[in-house]
Design a protein around this motif. Structure first.
Motif, PDB file in Angstrom:
ATOM      1  N   GLU A 133      -1.058  -8.676 -10.454  1.00 52.20           N
ATOM      2  CA  GLU A 133      -1.903  -9.104 -11.566  1.00 52.20           C
ATOM      3  C   GLU A 133      -3.385  -8.969 -11.240  1.00 52.20           C
ATOM      4  OE1 GLU A 133      -2.056 -13.306 -13.765  1.00 52.20           O
ATOM      5  OE2 GLU A 133      -0.163 -12.217 -14.051  1.00 52.20           O
ATOM      6  N   SER A 134      -3.750  -9.221  -9.994  1.00 56.94           N
ATOM      7  CA  SER A 134      -5.160  -9.144  -9.609  1.00 56.94           C
ATOM      8  C   SER A 134      -5.617  -7.702  -9.401  1.00 56.94           C
ATOM      9  CB  SER A 134      -5.404  -9.950  -8.334  1.00 56.94           C
ATOM     10  OG  SER A 134      -4.726  -9.370  -7.236  1.00 56.94           O
ATOM     11  N   ILE A 135      -4.659  -6.765  -9.415  1.00 57.56           N
ATOM     12  CA  ILE A 135      -4.983  -5.362  -9.195  1.00 57.56           C
ATOM     13  C   ILE A 135      -4.907  -4.529 -10.469  1.00 57.56           C
ATOM     14  CG2 ILE A 135      -4.139  -3.232  -8.053  1.00 57.56           C
ATOM     15  CD1 ILE A 135      -3.264  -5.014  -5.720  1.00 57.56           C
ATOM     16  N   ALA A 136      -3.895  -4.808 -11.316  1.00 57.41           N
ATOM     17  CA  ALA A 136      -3.589  -3.874 -12.399  1.00 57.41           C
ATOM     18  C   ALA A 136      -3.564  -4.486 -13.796  1.00 57.41           C
ATOM     19  CB  ALA A 136      -2.243  -3.206 -12.118  1.00 57.41           C
ATOM     20  N   LEU A 175      -1.221   4.911 -18.647  1.00 58.11           N
ATOM     21  CA  LEU A 175      -0.505   3.864 -17.914  1.00 58.11           C
ATOM     22  C   LEU A 175       0.923   4.305 -17.620  1.00 58.11           C
ATOM     23  CD1 LEU A 175      -0.911   0.856 -16.912  1.00 58.11           C
ATOM     24  CD2 LEU A 175       0.413   0.218 -18.928  1.00 58.11           C
ATOM     25  N   ILE A 176       1.630   4.789 -18.631  1.00 54.20           N
ATOM     26  CA  ILE A 176       3.012   5.226 -18.452  1.00 54.20           C
ATOM     27  C   ILE A 176       3.091   6.361 -17.439  1.00 54.20           C
ATOM     28  CG2 ILE A 176       4.998   6.268 -19.592  1.00 54.20           C
ATOM     29  CD1 ILE A 176       4.721   3.517 -20.525  1.00 54.20           C
ATOM     30  N   TRP A 200       0.856  -1.181   0.000  1.00 50.99           N
ATOM     31  CA  TRP A 200       0.000   0.000   0.000  1.00 50.99           C
ATOM     32  C   TRP A 200       0.894   1.234   0.000  1.00 50.99           C
ATOM     33  CZ3 TRP A 200      -0.788   4.355   2.920  1.00 50.99           C
ATOM     34  CH2 TRP A 200      -1.959   5.084   2.629  1.00 50.99           C
ATOM     35  N   HIS A 201       0.481   2.265  -0.723  1.00 47.60           N
ATOM     36  CA  HIS A 201       1.281   3.481  -0.782  1.00 47.60           C
ATOM     37  C   HIS A 201       0.356   4.684  -0.754  1.00 47.60           C
ATOM     38  CE1 HIS A 201       0.208   3.969  -5.108  1.00 47.60           C
ATOM     39  NE2 HIS A 201       0.199   2.658  -5.082  1.00 47.60           N
ATOM     40  N   PRO A 202       0.834   5.820  -0.278  1.00 42.38           N
ATOM     41  CA  PRO A 202      -0.006   7.022  -0.245  1.00 42.38           C
ATOM     42  C   PRO A 202      -0.532   7.356  -1.634  1.00 42.38           C
ATOM     43  CG  PRO A 202       2.009   7.354   0.994  1.00 42.38           C
ATOM     44  CD  PRO A 202       2.169   6.047   0.281  1.00 42.38           C
ATOM     45  N   GLY A 203      -1.798   7.637  -1.724  1.00 43.48           N
ATOM     46  CA  GLY A 203      -2.409   7.929  -3.014  1.00 43.48           C
ATOM     47  C   GLY A 203      -3.125   6.741  -3.615  1.00 43.48           C
ATOM     48  N   SER A 204      -2.875   5.526  -3.098  1.00 46.86           N
ATOM     49  CA  SER A 204      -3.565   4.349  -3.593  1.00 46.86           C
ATOM     50  C   SER A 204      -5.027   4.397  -3.183  1.00 46.86           C
ATOM     51  CB  SER A 204      -2.922   3.081  -3.037  1.00 46.86           C
ATOM     52  OG  SER A 204      -3.656   1.933  -3.416  1.00 46.86           O
ATOM     53  N   THR A 205      -5.894   3.977  -4.095  1.00 42.53           N
ATOM     54  CA  THR A 205      -7.324   3.949  -3.792  1.00 42.53           C
ATOM     55  C   THR A 205      -7.725   2.667  -3.082  1.00 42.53           C
ATOM     56  OG1 THR A 205      -7.790   3.011  -5.983  1.00 42.53           O
ATOM     57  CG2 THR A 205      -7.844   5.426  -5.772  1.00 42.53           C
ATOM     58  N   ARG A 206      -6.786   1.743  -2.889  1.00 43.00           N
ATOM     59  CA  ARG A 206      -7.081   0.488  -2.219  1.00 43.00           C
ATOM     60  C   ARG A 206      -7.071   0.669  -0.707  1.00 43.00           C
ATOM     61  NH1 ARG A 206      -3.141  -2.955  -2.366  1.00 43.00           N
ATOM     62  NH2 ARG A 206      -1.551  -1.491  -3.096  1.00 43.00           N
ATOM     63  N   PRO A 207      -7.798  -0.174   0.014  1.00 42.90           N
ATOM     64  CA  PRO A 207      -7.689  -0.172   1.474  1.00 42.90           C
ATOM     65  C   PRO A 207      -6.267  -0.547   1.893  1.00 42.90           C
ATOM     66  CG  PRO A 207      -9.619  -1.406   0.749  1.00 42.90           C
ATOM     67  CD  PRO A 207      -8.822  -1.122  -0.477  1.00 42.90           C
ATOM     68  N   ALA A 208      -5.844  -0.061   3.019  1.00 47.23           N
ATOM     69  CA  ALA A 208      -4.473  -0.304   3.479  1.00 47.23           C
ATOM     70  C   ALA A 208      -4.197  -1.781   3.727  1.00 47.23           C
ATOM     71  CB  ALA A 208      -4.199   0.503   4.741  1.00 47.23           C
ATOM     72  N   ARG A 258      -4.735   4.811 -15.284  1.00 46.08           N
ATOM     73  CA  ARG A 258      -3.676   5.573 -14.620  1.00 46.08           C
ATOM     74  C   ARG A 258      -3.406   5.021 -13.219  1.00 46.08           C
ATOM     75  NH1 ARG A 258      -1.685  11.375 -15.764  1.00 46.08           N
ATOM     76  NH2 ARG A 258      -0.170  11.667 -14.085  1.00 46.08           N
ATOM     77  N   GLU A 259      -4.471   4.658 -12.497  1.00 48.38           N
ATOM     78  CA  GLU A 259      -4.288   4.074 -11.171  1.00 48.38           C
ATOM     79  C   GLU A 259      -3.550   2.743 -11.261  1.00 48.38           C
ATOM     80  OE1 GLU A 259      -4.300   3.404  -7.128  1.00 48.38           O
ATOM     81  OE2 GLU A 259      -4.574   5.235  -8.296  1.00 48.38           O
ATOM     82  N   ALA A 260      -3.834   1.947 -12.302  1.00 48.32           N
ATOM     83  CA  ALA A 260      -3.095   0.696 -12.512  1.00 48.32           C
ATOM     84  C   ALA A 260      -1.612   0.988 -12.708  1.00 48.32           C
ATOM     85  CB  ALA A 260      -3.663  -0.051 -13.710  1.00 48.32           C
ATOM     86  N   GLY A 261      -1.320   2.059 -13.457  1.00 44.88           N
ATOM     87  CA  GLY A 261       0.073   2.458 -13.636  1.00 44.88           C
ATOM     88  C   GLY A 261       0.748   2.804 -12.325  1.00 44.88           C
ATOM     89  N   ARG A 262       0.018   3.477 -11.431  1.00 38.12           N
ATOM     90  CA  ARG A 262       0.584   3.809 -10.119  1.00 38.12           C
ATOM     91  C   ARG A 262       0.901   2.543  -9.316  1.00 38.12           C
ATOM     92  NH1 ARG A 262      -4.000   7.531  -9.973  1.00 38.12           N
ATOM     93  NH2 ARG A 262      -3.318   9.621 -10.598  1.00 38.12           N
ATOM     94  N   GLU A 263      -0.009   1.577  -9.368  1.00 33.88           N
ATOM     95  CA  GLU A 263       0.211   0.326  -8.631  1.00 33.88           C
ATOM     96  C   GLU A 263       1.400  -0.445  -9.204  1.00 33.88           C
ATOM     97  OE1 GLU A 263      -1.156  -0.007  -5.943  1.00 33.88           O
ATOM     98  OE2 GLU A 263      -3.231   0.658  -5.931  1.00 33.88           O
ATOM     99  N   ILE A 264       1.502  -0.480 -10.524  1.00 29.70           N
ATOM    100  CA  ILE A 264       2.659  -1.131 -11.159  1.00 29.70           C
ATOM    101  C   ILE A 264       3.938  -0.390 -10.769  1.00 29.70           C
ATOM    102  CG2 ILE A 264       3.760  -1.621 -13.378  1.00 29.70           C
ATOM    103  CD1 ILE A 264       0.855  -1.944 -14.497  1.00 29.70           C
TER     104      ILE A 264
END
Length: 408
Positions: free
Chosen positions: A263-266, A339-340, A248-256, A304-310
């Motif tokens: 793969e299951s996220i992005a 994505l980039i 988990w990182h600041p700015g992520s929309t996922r729960p902590a 874009r959020e997938a790019g952040r998670e990657i």
């Protein structure tokens, strides 16, 4: 036939040393080769003559004369041999023929279902390969090997897929033996991301010794080039980025407390599932790409959020390996800059400054033939990077002077 088992015993001071020198494409005189290698005139002449006899090098004009007859230059001839390359995806297959520079000479692409099983798919690849070889007009002896990319984990030492999730019936199937019976040359097999990394590195970033290629599509994987060499790991599973659990990182929309893997996220299907949750009709990577290209706001935001998670995972890779280039490819990368942009946003924020000082994060420059190009380069490297040119023909047909003065 080239025996891969003989490659490890190739002598560094044999004709292979001169072949490696000339493979950079620069024509050289025999005197220049003597100066670079430190070999005697008679040894250089004997080995160059051998390479000329094999058709691997040939005349390339004359150098400037310092008095008397101008010395002749010789150069590597990539067209002297050919490689058959096979790129198998989940729903498509491409078969191509290249020269020893990895330049694609001809290819065929068709729709297929990898789940149809190895016999049906490899029957198609074999017949298509034979048709391309017949059309090339080249003698059978010009073929030095077959390279294959498949969409699943591969034990590189055996060329066998191991528990491939989208390849039912392929587990432990002996692909090299199956194709080797058809073409009577060495067959090398690797997963599709490693193949793409080889192709991208050789064609777009040849001067980047440290590169990570990331494929974002139905799955997520990476090919790691370090020190100029593709890193496969102990069993061939290096680069399995998709099964790394995402911090988990600041700015992520996922729960902590969300500790799912990347793969299951992005991946494409993961993004499509999130779109369906928002009432948008999307079921696969192609749907996500189409929505982004049509400006759908939900799709743009989620890609874009997938790019952040990657990027959160890649930041650790950057700190650990310090690559100079990260190349992002795969179907989702073709949706546009979102994505980039997401990847860059997180990597540059979460990596140490020294590691990102000269880091480029770019979109893949490859087209739909990148897989066959990479598969061919895998074979070329295996045969030419480590082989003495003796290994390109039966040893009984060659006699020349060895470094110690004896006959080989």
């Amino acid at each position: 036939m080239v025996e891969l088992s003989r490659l490890g015993s190739a002598r560094a001071t044999g004709v292979g040393e001169i072949l490696q020198l000339l493979r950079d494409g620069t024509p050289r005189t025999r005197s220049e080769i003597m100066e670079i290698t430190g070999l005697s005139r008679s040894t250089v002449s004997a080995r160059v003559d051998t390479l000329v006899g094999l058709g691997l090098v040939g005349p390339a004009g004359e150098a400037a004369s310092s008095g008397g007859r101008p010395p002749a230059r010789i150069a590597f001839l990539p067209s002297s041999r050919i490689v058959l390359a096979i790129d198998l995806g989940a729903t498509h297959g491409t078969v191509g023929v290249t020269n020893l520079a990895g330049t694609l000479l001809d290819h065929t692409t068709a729709q297929l279902d990898i789940a149809a099983g190895p016999e049906a798919v490899l029957d198609w690849a074999t017949e298509t390969g034979r048709e391309l070889l017949r059309a090339s007009g080249r003698p059978a002896g010009d073929l030095i090997g077959v390279g294959v990319g498949v969409p699943g984990p591969v034990e590189h030492s055996t060329g066998r897929p191991v528990n491939p999730p989208i390849m039912p019936g392929w587990d432990r199937f002996d692909i090299p033996a199956r194709l080797g019976r058809a073409f009577d040359v060495p067959v090398l097999v690797d997963n599709d991301v490693n193949i793409l990394a080889l192709g991208e590195h050789a064609t777009a970033w040849p001067d980047a010794d440290d590169l990570v290629f990331v494929k974002v599509s139905t799955g997520i994987g990476a090919g790691v080039v370090a020190g100029g060499t593709l890193q496969r790991g102990a069993q061939g599973s290096a680069g399995d980025l998709g099964h790394v659990h995402v911090p988990w990182h600041p700015g992520s929309t996922r729960p902590a407390d969300d500790d799912r893997d990347l793969e299951s996220i992005a991946s494409g299907p993961a993004i499509a599932a999130l779109l369906r949750d928002r009432g948008v009709d999307a079921h696969a990577s192609a749907d996500v790409v189409a929505l982004v290209r049509h400006g759908n706001r939900e799709a743009l935001d989620l890609v874009r959020e997938a790019g952040r998670e990657i990027g959160a995972v890649l930041a650790s890779i950057v700190n650990l390996l310090n690559p100079s280039v990260i190349v992002v490819g795969g179907s989702i990368s073709r949706a546009g800059e979102q994505l980039i942009a997401g990847v860059r946003e997180t990597v540059y924020r979460r990596s140490i400054p020294l590691a990102t000082q000269h880091l480029s994060i770019v979109q893949s420059r490859s087209d739909e033939t990148a897989g066959v190009t990479g598969a061919a380069i895998m074979v070329i490297q295996a045969v030419l990077d480590t082989a003495d040119a003796w290994d390109l023909v039966p040893s009984s047909t060659i006699t020349t002077t060895s470094p110690t003065g004896g006959q080989r």
